[in-house]
Structures are given as structure tokens and as C-alpha cells.
Enzyme design. Structure first.
Site, PDB file in Angstrom:
ATOM      1  CG  ASP A  23      19.377 -12.659   8.213  1.00 10.90           C
ATOM      2  OD1 ASP A  23      19.739 -13.800   7.853  1.00 10.90           O
ATOM      3  OD2 ASP A  23      18.332 -12.457   8.854  1.00 10.90           O
TER       4      ASP A  23
ATOM      5  CE  LYS B  93      11.864 -21.442   0.173  1.00  6.00           C
ATOM      6  NZ  LYS B  93      12.991 -20.508   0.118  1.00  6.00           N
TER       7      LYS B  93
ATOM      8  CE1 TYR C 276      10.177 -22.469   3.121  1.00  7.51           C
ATOM      9  CE2 TYR C 276       9.784 -24.836   3.143  1.00  7.51           C
ATOM     10  CZ  TYR C 276      10.651 -23.771   3.019  1.00  7.51           C
ATOM     11  OH  TYR C 276      11.992 -23.988   2.811  1.00  7.51           O
TER      12      TYR C 276
ATOM     13  CG  LEU D  13      21.236 -18.943   0.980  1.00  7.96           C
ATOM     14  CD1 LEU D  13      22.495 -19.088   1.820  1.00  7.96           C
ATOM     15  CD2 LEU D  13      20.842 -20.281   0.375  1.00  7.96           C
ATOM     16  N   GLY D  14      17.592 -16.091   1.984  1.00 10.30           N
ATOM     17  CA  GLY D  14      16.779 -15.398   2.992  1.00 10.30           C
ATOM     18  C   GLY D  14      15.301 -15.708   2.853  1.00 10.30           C
ATOM     19  N   GLY D  15      14.606 -15.664   3.975  1.00 10.29           N
ATOM     20  CA  GLY D  15      13.152 -15.850   3.972  1.00 10.29           C
ATOM     21  C   GLY D  15      12.731 -16.785   5.074  1.00 10.29           C
TER      22      GLY D  15
ATOM     23  NE  ARG E 221      10.967 -35.508   4.338  1.00  7.98           N
ATOM     24  CZ  ARG E 221      11.643 -34.388   4.506  1.00  7.98           C
ATOM     25  NH1 ARG E 221      12.385 -34.189   5.591  1.00  7.98           N
ATOM     26  NH2 ARG E 221      11.589 -33.432   3.594  1.00  7.98           N
TER      27      ARG E 221
ATOM     28  CG  ASN F 232      11.981 -31.220   0.647  1.00  8.82           C
ATOM     29  OD1 ASN F 232      10.975 -31.753   1.112  1.00  8.82           O
ATOM     30  ND2 ASN F 232      12.847 -30.584   1.428  1.00  8.82           N
TER      31      ASN F 232
ATOM     32  CG  LEU G   5      14.558 -10.661   1.855  1.00 15.06           C
ATOM     33  CD1 LEU G   5      14.444 -12.175   2.009  1.00 15.06           C
ATOM     34  CD2 LEU G   5      15.414 -10.301   0.642  1.00 15.06           C
TER      35      LEU G   5
HETATM   36  P1  NAI Z   1      17.197 -20.246   8.167  1.00 16.99           P
HETATM   37  O1  NAI Z   1      15.809 -20.054   8.663  1.00 16.99           O
HETATM   38  O2  NAI Z   1      18.242 -20.713   9.102  1.00 16.99           O
HETATM   39  O3  NAI Z   1      17.709 -18.883   7.497  1.00 16.99           O
HETATM   40  C1  NAI Z   1      16.859 -17.994   6.809  1.00 16.99           C
HETATM   41  C2  NAI Z   1      17.332 -16.594   7.100  1.00 16.99           C
HETATM   42  O4  NAI Z   1      16.436 -15.681   6.447  1.00 16.99           O
HETATM   43  C3  NAI Z   1      17.305 -16.246   8.606  1.00 16.99           C
HETATM   44  O5  NAI Z   1      18.580 -15.797   9.036  1.00 16.99           O
HETATM   45  C4  NAI Z   1      16.248 -15.168   8.736  1.00 16.99           C
HETATM   46  O6  NAI Z   1      16.557 -14.167   9.697  1.00 16.99           O
HETATM   47  C5  NAI Z   1      16.221 -14.579   7.326  1.00 16.99           C
HETATM   48  N1  NAI Z   1      14.931 -13.950   7.038  1.00 16.99           N
HETATM   49  C6  NAI Z   1      13.702 -14.389   7.407  1.00 16.99           C
HETATM   50  N2  NAI Z   1      12.769 -13.503   7.037  1.00 16.99           N
HETATM   51  C7  NAI Z   1      13.412 -12.481   6.425  1.00 16.99           C
HETATM   52  C8  NAI Z   1      12.980 -11.265   5.845  1.00 16.99           C
HETATM   53  N3  NAI Z   1      11.684 -10.912   5.817  1.00 16.99           N
HETATM   54  N4  NAI Z   1      13.912 -10.452   5.314  1.00 16.99           N
HETATM   55  C9  NAI Z   1      15.237 -10.782   5.362  1.00 16.99           C
HETATM   56  N5  NAI Z   1      15.702 -11.921   5.898  1.00 16.99           N
HETATM   57  C10 NAI Z   1      14.790 -12.768   6.428  1.00 16.99           C
HETATM   58  O7  NAI Z   1      17.084 -21.246   6.899  1.00 16.99           O
HETATM   59  P2  NAI Z   1      18.230 -22.120   6.244  1.00 16.99           P
HETATM   60  O8  NAI Z   1      18.113 -23.496   6.738  1.00 16.99           O
HETATM   61  O9  NAI Z   1      19.517 -21.410   6.308  1.00 16.99           O
HETATM   62  O10 NAI Z   1      17.721 -22.138   4.730  1.00 16.99           O
HETATM   63  C11 NAI Z   1      18.144 -21.165   3.800  1.00 16.99           C
HETATM   64  C12 NAI Z   1      17.177 -21.189   2.622  1.00 16.99           C
HETATM   65  O11 NAI Z   1      17.153 -22.480   2.055  1.00 16.99           O
HETATM   66  C13 NAI Z   1      15.739 -20.831   3.002  1.00 16.99           C
HETATM   67  O12 NAI Z   1      15.201 -20.066   1.935  1.00 16.99           O
HETATM   68  C14 NAI Z   1      15.050 -22.178   3.060  1.00 16.99           C
HETATM   69  O13 NAI Z   1      13.676 -22.062   2.742  1.00 16.99           O
HETATM   70  C15 NAI Z   1      15.820 -22.964   2.029  1.00 16.99           C
HETATM   71  N6  NAI Z   1      15.834 -24.394   2.316  1.00 16.99           N
HETATM   72  C16 NAI Z   1      16.621 -24.879   3.333  1.00 16.99           C
HETATM   73  C17 NAI Z   1      16.648 -26.228   3.601  1.00 16.99           C
HETATM   74  C18 NAI Z   1      17.532 -26.803   4.638  1.00 16.99           C
HETATM   75  O14 NAI Z   1      17.512 -28.026   4.785  1.00 16.99           O
HETATM   76  N7  NAI Z   1      18.326 -26.017   5.372  1.00 16.99           N
HETATM   77  C19 NAI Z   1      15.803 -27.169   2.821  1.00 16.99           C
HETATM   78  C20 NAI Z   1      15.029 -26.548   1.794  1.00 16.99           C
HETATM   79  C21 NAI Z   1      15.061 -25.214   1.545  1.00 16.99           C
HETATM   80  C1  15L Z   2      12.954 -27.126   4.267  1.00 15.94           C
HETATM   81  O1  15L Z   2      12.499 -26.547   3.277  1.00 15.94           O
HETATM   82  C2  15L Z   2      13.290 -26.394   5.506  1.00 15.94           C
HETATM   83  O2  15L Z   2      13.786 -25.097   5.227  1.00 15.94           O
HETATM   84  C3  15L Z   2      14.263 -27.131   6.387  1.00 15.94           C
HETATM   85  O3  15L Z   2      14.254 -26.529   7.669  1.00 15.94           O
HETATM   86  C4  15L Z   2      13.905 -28.604   6.499  1.00 15.94           C
HETATM   87  O4  15L Z   2      12.690 -28.753   7.138  1.00 15.94           O
HETATM   88  C5  15L Z   2      13.861 -29.201   5.116  1.00 15.94           C
HETATM   89  O5  15L Z   2      13.014 -28.483   4.254  1.00 15.94           O
HETATM   90  C6  15L Z   2      13.401 -30.666   5.101  1.00 15.94           C
HETATM   91  O6  15L Z   2      12.451 -30.980   4.407  1.00 15.94           O
HETATM   92  O7  15L Z   2      14.049 -31.468   5.780  1.00 15.94           O
END
Ligand code: NAI
Ligand code: 15L
Length: 265
Positions: free
Chosen positions: A33, A139, A135, A70-72, A173, A111, A51
Site C-alpha cells: 500500500d 477503471k 474515476y 485493490l490499490g488506487g 441503491r 460499477n 503504484l
Molecule cells: P480503499 O480506498 O479503502 O483502499 C484503496 C487502497 O489503495 C488504500 O489503502 C490506499 O492507501 C491505496 N492507494 C491509494 N493510492 C495509492 C497509490 N498511488 N499507490 C498505492 N496504493 C494506493 O478502497 P476499497 O473500498 O478497499 O476498494 C478496493 C478497490 O476496489 C479499489 O480499487 C476500488 O476502486 C475498488 N472498488 C471498491 C468498491 C467497494 O465497494 N469497496 C466498489 C467498486 C470498486
Molecule cells: C466504488 O467504486 C467505490 O470504490 C466505493 O467506495 C463505493 O462508492 C462503490 O463504488 C459504490 O458505488 O457504492
């Protein structure tokens, strides 16, 4: 069993779930991370990495035979932030995978690649992208990159358009978009167990009565989501007011992301 599984974004919400529940997939788990992480078990390795740093990402991927990416940046932001983490970052990851011979990736898409479809539409993997934000566009870029690296270099990717992956649905939603942590974990397990993965688009969603997305094209994965947001329907209805019929959260699949302003640098 994998030799070494790399989990990016291991400090984030889903990264913590993956760290806790997916370490059985590999002999060694490399956690990374942009924030500091400490190993909590013998099989864990922790490497801090942005990254956006191509050379650091190449070193990160060395010796890994699977990646859960999952990062980003996980919500809308300024283009500079999105570009570094989600566009440059995912390119660096695929280039490193190609150079270092890592052949299978779970890619957290979103999504928000199809967020401007309306909630009365039903989608499968053939739906044309309709991103709702920068964003969502980032993706979509990642999805295209995964497909190119599959067709040209044989890297297999599960492109997972995650809906809303949280402990439980917290708004109306999410009665359609929710993915439980258990269903997330079982999907990652299937992705690394199936003999031939290919490069499918998969909707990361539980077996919700109200879901909008069809995954019948990926039956071959053996993934059968078990949870259903309907269990929380009464609680969600009691805690969240009914939005107006033309409110973005009631119109668009991406909900409020569909009306996010463009964030300025
Ligand atoms: P989160 O924001 O909690 O975790 C993302 C992690 O990526 C964080 O720990 C952050 O420090 C790290 N990160 C950010 N920028 C970075 C960089 N430049 N280099 C290295 N690491 C970096 O997000 P979450 O909820 O854990 O989601 C994980 C993945 O799933 C993300 O890619 C997100 O876009 C995707 N996602 C998540 C959803 C959800 O409902 N949780 C829905 C749709 C997609
Ligand atoms: C995403 O892509 C986001 O990472 C998450 O934080 C939520 O907003 C999710 O979509 C959502 O649409 O509920």
C-alpha cells in the site's frame, strides 16, 4: 496453491478483508500500500509502494504468481490523483506482470464504469461502458489494459466491476449493488482455483433480489454468491428516506457519482 500472492491496497477496506481471509491461497502473501503496513504472520511480507512509481512496482511484482489488485483511488478525485494511482499505476502493474511472468490477476474495477446507465436497465458483460466520473473512466482504462495484456501476452484477469462491497447495505441503491464480504472472498477463491480463467468481465454483486447485473456468462467459474441484500431491506428503508423519483441516487446505477463535479487540481 500460489507461491506468492501480491495484494495491493492491503491497507484499505477490501485489502483488510483480503489480508484476513485470503492468505490460504498462497505460501507467501506480499502486502502493499502507499501507507505503512506491518507483517502480522510469518507468511506475510509488507512493502510500501506508490503504484505511480514504475520501478518500485516492478520490484513489487517480482516473484509473485498471482495478484489481487485493490490499490488506487477508490472514489472521484482530481485527475492528477486518479491518473497517478489508477492509470499510471495499473499500467505499471501490468507491465511488471508481463516482465516478471505473473499470469493471473484479480482486478478491482467498479460499477462506475457503467454508472450512467439508469436503474431500470439490465446489463451483462456486453454492455457498452458509460462511465460516470474520471474515476469510472480510469477503471474503464484498466479493463481495456487487462484485455490487451490477455490477448497479446496471455495474462488472465478477472475484471470485477464491484458494486458496493461493505459489511452491509446502508442505502436503497445498495439493495441492488451490495456485495457481501463473504461473496467477495469466495469470488477471489474461484478466480485463483479455476483451471482456465480467460479475461471475463464479472459483476461483483451478491445474489440480491433487486440486482441489475447478469453474470450468467461466468457460470464456468463456479462462483455462486450466497448473500442477499433483501435481508436488510426493512432496516435500510427505516433508516434512509425515500429519494425523489428524479434524484440521481434513484435514477443512475452509479448513484450520486453521476453528478460529481469535475474536481480541479
Ligand atoms: P480503499 O480506498 O479503502 O483502499 C484503496 C487502497 O489503495 C488504500 O489503502 C490506499 O492507501 C491505496 N492507494 C491509494 N493510492 C495509492 C497509490 N498511488 N499507490 C498505492 N496504493 C494506493 O478502497 P476499497 O473500498 O478497499 O476498494 C478496493 C478497490 O476496489 C479499489 O480499487 C476500488 O476502486 C475498488 N472498488 C471498491 C468498491 C467497494 O465497494 N469497496 C466498489 C467498486 C470498486
Ligand atoms: C466504488 O467504486 C467505490 O470504490 C466505493 O467506495 C463505493 O462508492 C462503490 O463504488 C459504490 O458505488 O457504492
Amino acid at each position: 496453491m500460489l507461491k506468492r500472492l501480491l495484494i495491493t491496497g492491503a491497507g484499505g477496506g477490501l485489502g483488510k478483508v483480503a489480508r484476513k481471509r485470503l492468505t490460504h491461497l498462497a505460501e507467501t502473501v506480499r502486502l502493499t500500500d502507499i501507507v505503512d503496513l506491518e507483517p502480522a504472520a510469518d507468511k506475510e511480507e509488507c512493502i510500501r509502494c506508490d503504484l505511480g512509481d514504475a520501478q518500485a512496482v516492478e520490484r513489487l511484482v517480482e516473484g509473485c504468481d498471482g495478484i489481487v489488485h485493490l490499490g488506487g483511488r477508490s472514489v472521484e478525485d482530481k485527475f492528477s490523483v486518479i491518473a497517478n494511482a489508477n492509470i499510471h499505476g495499473v499500467f505499471h502493474l501490468y507491465e511488471a506482470a508481463r516482465k516478471k511472468g505473473c499470469s493471473r490477476i484479480f482486478l478491482a474495477s467498479s460499477n462506475h464504469v457503467i454508472g450512467l446507465y439508469t436503474q431500470d436497465q439490465r446489463l451483462d458483460d456486453k454492455a457498452q461502458p458509460k462511465p460516470d466520473t474520471l474515476y469510472g473512466v480510469s477503471k474503464h482504462f484498466a479493463e481495456g489494459l487487462a484485455q490487451m495484456y490477455h490477448h497479446r501476452f496471455g495474462i488472465e484477469t478477472a475484471i470485477v466491476r464491484i458494486g458496493s462491497c461493505f459489511p452491509k447495505p446502508v442505502n436503497r441503491r445498495m439493495l441492488a449493488t451490495w456485495m457481501s464480504h463473504d461473496d467477495f472472498v469466495s469470488l477471489v477463491e474461484c478466480v485463483f482455483a479455476v483451471p482456465r480463467l480467460g479475461c471475463p468481465i464479472i459483476y461483483g454483486v451478491s445474489d440480491n433480489d433487486e440486482r441489475w447485473w447478469d453474470n450468467s456468462h461466468v457460470d464456468y467459474l463456479g462462483w455462486r454468491p450466497k448473500d442477499n441484500a433483501a435481508v436488510y431491506r426493512d432496516e435500510v428503508h427505516a433508516n434512509t428516506p425515500l429519494p425523489a423519483r428524479d434524484a440521481p441516487e434513484a435514477v443512475y446505477q452509479g448513484g450520486l457519482f453521476a453528478v460529481e463535479p469535475i474536481h480541479q487540481d
